[in-house]
Motif scaffolding. Structure first.
Motif, short mmCIF file in Angstrom:
data_model
loop_
_atom_site.label_atom_id
_atom_site.label_comp_id
_atom_site.label_asym_id
_atom_site.label_seq_id
_atom_site.Cartn_x
_atom_site.Cartn_y
_atom_site.Cartn_z
N LEU A 147 0.83 -1.21 0.00
CA LEU A 147 0.00 0.00 0.00
C LEU A 147 0.86 1.26 0.00
CD1 LEU A 147 -2.91 -0.96 2.41
CD2 LEU A 147 -3.02 -0.62 -0.06
N SER A 148 1.97 1.21 0.69
CA SER A 148 2.89 2.35 0.71
C SER A 148 3.42 2.62 -0.69
CB SER A 148 4.04 2.07 1.67
OG SER A 148 5.02 3.05 1.56
N ASN A 149 3.82 1.60 -1.39
CA ASN A 149 4.32 1.76 -2.76
C ASN A 149 3.21 2.22 -3.69
OD1 ASN A 149 6.95 1.13 -2.17
ND2 ASN A 149 6.74 -1.04 -2.67
N THR A 150 1.99 1.74 -3.46
CA THR A 150 0.86 2.16 -4.29
C THR A 150 0.62 3.65 -4.12
OG1 THR A 150 -0.14 -0.02 -4.10
CG2 THR A 150 -1.57 1.78 -4.79
N GLY A 151 0.70 4.13 -2.89
CA GLY A 151 0.53 5.57 -2.64
C GLY A 151 1.57 6.39 -3.37
N LYS A 152 2.81 5.95 -3.31
CA LYS A 152 3.88 6.67 -4.01
C LYS A 152 3.64 6.66 -5.52
CE LYS A 152 7.38 5.74 -0.52
NZ LYS A 152 8.57 4.96 -0.18
N THR A 153 3.22 5.51 -6.03
CA THR A 153 2.96 5.39 -7.46
C THR A 153 1.80 6.29 -7.86
OG1 THR A 153 3.75 3.12 -7.46
CG2 THR A 153 2.38 3.79 -9.32
N GLU B 206 0.85 8.99 -6.41
CA GLU B 206 1.31 10.38 -6.34
C GLU B 206 2.01 10.76 -7.65
OE1 GLU B 206 4.76 12.78 -3.95
OE2 GLU B 206 3.59 11.32 -2.83
N HIS B 207 2.86 9.90 -8.15
CA HIS B 207 3.56 10.17 -9.41
C HIS B 207 2.60 10.18 -10.60
CE1 HIS B 207 7.48 10.29 -7.60
NE2 HIS B 207 7.30 9.13 -7.03
N PHE C 140 -1.24 15.74 -14.27
CA PHE C 140 -1.25 17.21 -14.20
C PHE C 140 -0.32 17.79 -15.28
CE2 PHE C 140 0.48 21.21 -12.58
CZ PHE C 140 -0.70 21.94 -12.47
N LYS C 141 0.86 17.23 -15.41
CA LYS C 141 1.81 17.72 -16.43
C LYS C 141 1.21 17.57 -17.84
CE LYS C 141 6.01 16.63 -13.85
NZ LYS C 141 7.16 15.72 -13.76
#
Length: 186
Positions: free
Chosen positions: A38-44, A46-47, A53-54
């Motif tokens: 879940l931690s890695n999913t959150g980071k992913t 976010e990116h 957005f870009k």
């Protein structure tokens, strides 16, 4: 065979507590692997959000540029029409019409900018159309200057023709004849 047995305890009481208990249980047994995933999913995620957005900003920039280019093309077309009308004027008419010509060009540019959808597009249009406006005004000034020369030369020629005609129609009046010749020479 006899087992040695001593009914009296050999261990005494002490103030020392029970030692720490250490279990060598894997992290995954208590949900650690799920938490890590879940931690890695959150980071992913976010990116991914940053990337979305870009991309949205890039797409808006493309749309702004396309809108500004389209407005600039329309401005050039209308500017060309005004320039052609102005260039058809000759002599004093071109000289007298020059200030209004410049005013019309500036008004056309301003009205083109007010039709744009957002400030970024207006800034792009402003940058692009400024050079078109400058070149067109410069070319109009050249036409006005040339037509000023034509007008002055035409007026001078007309004045000379007037002196010549006056002298030809009054040959017996020596004073007027001589004055017409001197004025023409001057």
């Amino acid at each position: 065979m006899q087992v040695p047995y001593n009914p009296n305890p050999s261990v005494k009481a002490s103030d020392q507590g029970v030692g720490s208990v250490r279990l060598n249980a894997p992290e995954s047994a208590f949900g650690g692997a799920v938490a890590h995933a879940l931690s890695n999913t959150g980071k992913t995620l976010e990116h991914v959000g940053d990337e979305v957005f870009k991309r949205a900003v890039a797409l808006q920039d493309l749309q702004n540029r396309a809108e500004a280019d389209e407005a600039d093309a329309r401005f050039m077309d209308e500017t060309g029409k005004l320039h052609a009308q102005y260039n058809s004027l000759q002599g004093k008419a071109a000289v007298d019409a020059y200030p209004k010509y410049v005013e019309n060009l500036k008004e056309l540019r301003e009205s083109s900018a007010t039709q744009l959808s957002n400030p970024a597009t207006k800034r792009l249009f402003d940058t692009q159309s400024r050079s078109v406006l400058s070149r067109t005004i410069f070319n109009g000034a050249g036409h006005a200057a040339q037509q000023q020369k034509v007008y002055v030369n035409g007026a001078a020629t007309a004045k000379l023709d007037q002196f010549r005609e006056y002298a030809l129609h009054n040959p017996e009046d020596e004073t007027t004849y001589a004055q017409s010749i001197r004025s023409g020479e001057a």
